[in-house]
Write an enzyme that holds these catalytic residues in place. Structure first.
Site: not given
Ligand code: PLP
Length: 402
Positions: A241, A155, A330, A183, A205, A203
């Protein structure tokens, strides 16, 4: 003025043309997918369609996919499962995991936690370009191992790892291979069937779908997953859920990519990044392009400028309306040097002085031109300030301690 967004590796914006689909899906997916009434059944259908789409894109079976809250959860889940399986099948020895030294921190921290719990964790180093050392991996695999975790593309640097060779080495020793392919999704060709990858994490997003959604593909047979979140959903392996809206957005974007209705401009981005890096080098002496000379993602330039603090440059770029990053999202906001660059053998000053520009759909050469206009002066000012100030307090402290 609209910001110039060059931080796609942290999170990608919604691709053009998806606003209406998003608002329609948001209106239609309020029902709980576990409810038996029509609203619930509609949400269930939406999730099933999204699972089919993601599986079609990845070249695997829909039974092999599990929705999660993101790739961090998927990564932790794989490590948790590998440990549980090792303890069940080999109670006579400690579980043994092999992870590359440039994994995302969701893998590295899960591995650290495993180590604290009694597992043996081997860290496979990378070379100076940021590529995992296959020779070391091969020798680490001479002893029994329960999991190898080596990502697809880093990344921070964008450096692509030798996934096929890793898979081959793991298959030869019958060791499950986990590949954090976050990525690579949508950016590099990816076919899980026949790849030798046992687990792959993704992922949503990073392809422009909402945050808080991810998926894990488990391609091999056998008891490879242990429940980590208890509940009835997803074969009682991942309770909670599901997120029908998030899953559907990921599914729709992957469907559009698969059908060619949405194109990831890999060739164009790659050409722009190479030109950008070349021009930067001409404008700013002491520019270093990390991972140069090896295969990288088409959209990533991680560049270091000797004698500055990357975070100060990021703030100055932000004031100019340019959004970039110091590497892993992060760690932005802290002045810690990039662990990935340290693992590649960079010294701490260079690792602290680096800025990542990552592009995607919607990026134009004008965006890079703007950076080229403002960055030389920003770096010049940062270098002058750093010279006047001397070493930063954190570095002085390190020197005193030494
Ligand atoms: N793995 C890699 C390589 C990433 O780049 C990221 C996000 O930055 C993650 C895992 C974590 O993904 P998520 O934000 O979905 O937890």
């Amino acid at each position: 003025m609209d910001a110039i967004y060059l931080d796609h590796n942290a999170s990608a914006p919604l691709p053009a043309g998806f606003d209406e689909i998003a608002s329609k899906l948001l209106r239609e997916t309020f029902g709980n997918p576990s409810s038996l009434h029509g609203s619930g059944r509609r949400s269930r259908r939406v999730i099933n369609d999204a699972t089919e789409e993601a599986a079609a894109y990845l070249g695997c079976h829909h039974h092999q996919l599990f929705w999660t809250s993101g790739a961090s959860e998927a990564n932790s889940w794989v490590i948790h499962s590998a440990l549980a399986r090792a303890r069940r099948e080999h109670p006579e020895r400690a579980p043994r995991l092999i992870v590359s030294s440039i994994e995302h921190e969701s893998v590295l921290l899960a591995a650290n936690a495993a180590e604290e719990g009694g597992a043996i964790v081997e860290r496979c180093p990378v070379d100076a370009h940021g590529v995992a050392r296959l020779d070391v991996l091969e020798s680490l695999l001479l002893e029994p191992a329960d999991l190898v975790s080596i990502m697809y593309a880093n990344n921070e640097t964008g450096v692509i790892q030798p996934v096929a060779e890793v898979a081959r080495l793991c298959s030869a020793r019958a060791v499950p291979y986990h590949c954090d392919a976050v990525q690579a999704l949508g950016r590099l060709p990816l076919v899980l069937e026949g790849s030798g990858i046992t687990y792959a994490s993704f992922s949503a997003h990073k392809i422009g779908a909402p945050k808080g959604v991810g998926f894990l593909a488990v391609t091999a047979k056998g008891r490879l997953l242990e429940p980590m979140i208890h509940g009835k959903q997803q074969k009682e392996l991942r309770g909670g859920t599901e997120n029908p809206f998030g899953a559907a957005m990921a599914g729709r974007i992957l469907q559009a990519l698969r059908k060619g209705k949405l194109t990831y401009p890999a060739t164009e981005l790659s050409a722009m990044h190479r030109r950008f890096e070349g021009e930067l080098r001409g404008l700013i002496p002491g520019t270093v392009v990390h991972g140069e000379g090896v295969a990288r993602l088409p959209n990533t330039s991680f560049v270091g400028f000797t004698g500055i603090e990357g975070d100060g440059v990021l703030m100055a770029l932000d004031l100019e309306g340019v959004h970039a990053s110091s590497g892993s999202a992060c760690t932005s906001g802290s002045t810690d040097p990039s662990d990935v660059l340290l693992a590649m053998g960079c010294d701490a000053n260079m690792a602290r002085s680096s800025v990542r520009f990552s592009s995607g759909w919607g990026t134009t050469w004008e965006d890079f031109e703007k950076v080229l206009q403002v960055l030389p002066a920003i770096v010049g000012r940062a270098r002058a300030a750093s010279k006047a100030k001397g070493p930063s307090p954190s570095r002085r402290n390190i020197e005193v301690q030494l």
